[in-house]
Design a protein around this motif. Structure first.
Motif, short mmCIF file in Angstrom:
data_model
loop_
_atom_site.label_atom_id
_atom_site.label_comp_id
_atom_site.label_asym_id
_atom_site.label_seq_id
_atom_site.Cartn_x
_atom_site.Cartn_y
_atom_site.Cartn_z
N VAL A 277 -7.19 3.40 -4.68
CA VAL A 277 -6.09 2.75 -5.40
C VAL A 277 -5.09 2.11 -4.44
N ALA A 278 -4.82 2.74 -3.31
CA ALA A 278 -3.80 2.24 -2.38
C ALA A 278 -4.06 0.81 -1.90
N PRO A 279 -5.29 0.47 -1.47
CA PRO A 279 -5.51 -0.92 -1.05
C PRO A 279 -5.32 -1.93 -2.19
N PHE B 10 0.89 12.37 -3.89
CA PHE B 10 -0.06 11.27 -4.08
C PHE B 10 0.65 10.04 -4.65
N LEU B 11 1.59 10.26 -5.55
CA LEU B 11 2.36 9.14 -6.10
C LEU B 11 3.21 8.49 -5.01
N ALA B 12 3.80 9.31 -4.15
CA ALA B 12 4.58 8.78 -3.03
C ALA B 12 3.70 7.97 -2.08
N PHE B 13 2.48 8.45 -1.85
CA PHE B 13 1.54 7.72 -1.01
C PHE B 13 1.28 6.33 -1.58
N ASN B 14 1.08 6.24 -2.89
CA ASN B 14 0.85 4.94 -3.51
C ASN B 14 2.10 4.08 -3.46
N ALA B 15 3.27 4.70 -3.59
CA ALA B 15 4.51 3.93 -3.50
C ALA B 15 4.67 3.35 -2.09
N MET B 16 4.30 4.12 -1.09
CA MET B 16 4.35 3.60 0.28
C MET B 16 3.37 2.45 0.46
N ALA B 17 2.21 2.55 -0.18
CA ALA B 17 1.25 1.45 -0.14
C ALA B 17 1.86 0.20 -0.78
N GLY B 18 2.58 0.40 -1.87
CA GLY B 18 3.24 -0.71 -2.53
C GLY B 18 4.29 -1.37 -1.66
N MET B 19 4.98 -0.58 -0.85
CA MET B 19 5.98 -1.15 0.06
C MET B 19 5.33 -1.86 1.24
#
Length: 173
Positions: free
Chosen positions: A82-84, A25-34
């Protein structure tokens, strides 16, 4: 930074995920940040910088409300709320930093250092604020996102049509 401070507690303690599952889940958010800066590079061809920044502040408010209202239902809804917001933050960072750096005729390195210093200070404040209510990190995180989106959006509303920002936009076109 508020998300980073609270995310392990939210995913592991609140939702009962393992450390391994949390890392996904943290990696998913990091990808959203990129994704944010790449998205900005794409859409800046078609939309003015002011419109993109305004839209990002609105998205932050909207998805902060989403975190607060449905984020507690499941780790997937939380992540999708959180991702958006993360994308919006990283998307508007590019033009925001450019606007600040374009005001410098000399000493761009010092200006960049100050920008990053204040980003870390405000991130640290966010980490403290999210920790105020440890019994409900999700609601607190959503409130922080809404507050930053609303306050930042209001401040942006007052300066987005300033002579300086307009002059920079004319130079872009």
């Amino acid at each position: 930074m508020s998300f980073l401070a609270a995310s392990s507690y939210i995913y592991i303690n609140r939702f009962g995920l393992s450390e391994q599952e949390f890392s996904y889940f943290l990696a998913f958010n990091a990808m959203a940040g990129m994704t944010g800066p790449m998205l900005y590079m794409r859409i800046s061809r078609y939309f003015k910088r002011q419109h993109i920044i305004s839209c990002c502040f609105a998205m932050l408010v909207l998805f902060g409300l989403s975190v607060s209202t449905i984020g507690h239902l499941s780790p997937y809804l939380f992540a999708l709320s959180v991702a958006p917001a993360t994308i919006a933050i990283t998307c508007m960072r590019v033009p925001g930093v450019n606007l600040m750096l374009e005001q410098q005729e000399r000493d761009t390195g010092s200006a960049s250092a100050l920008i990053n210093f204040f980003a870390m200070v405000m991130g640290s404040v966010g980490m403290v604020l999210v920790s105020i209510n440890p019994s409900d990190f999700i609601a607190t995180l959503g409130i922080i996102q809404v507050a930053i989106g609303f306050i930042g959006g209001c401040l942006w509303f007052f300066i987005r049509n300033s002579a300086y920002v307009q002059r920079i936009n004319l130079q872009e076109n």
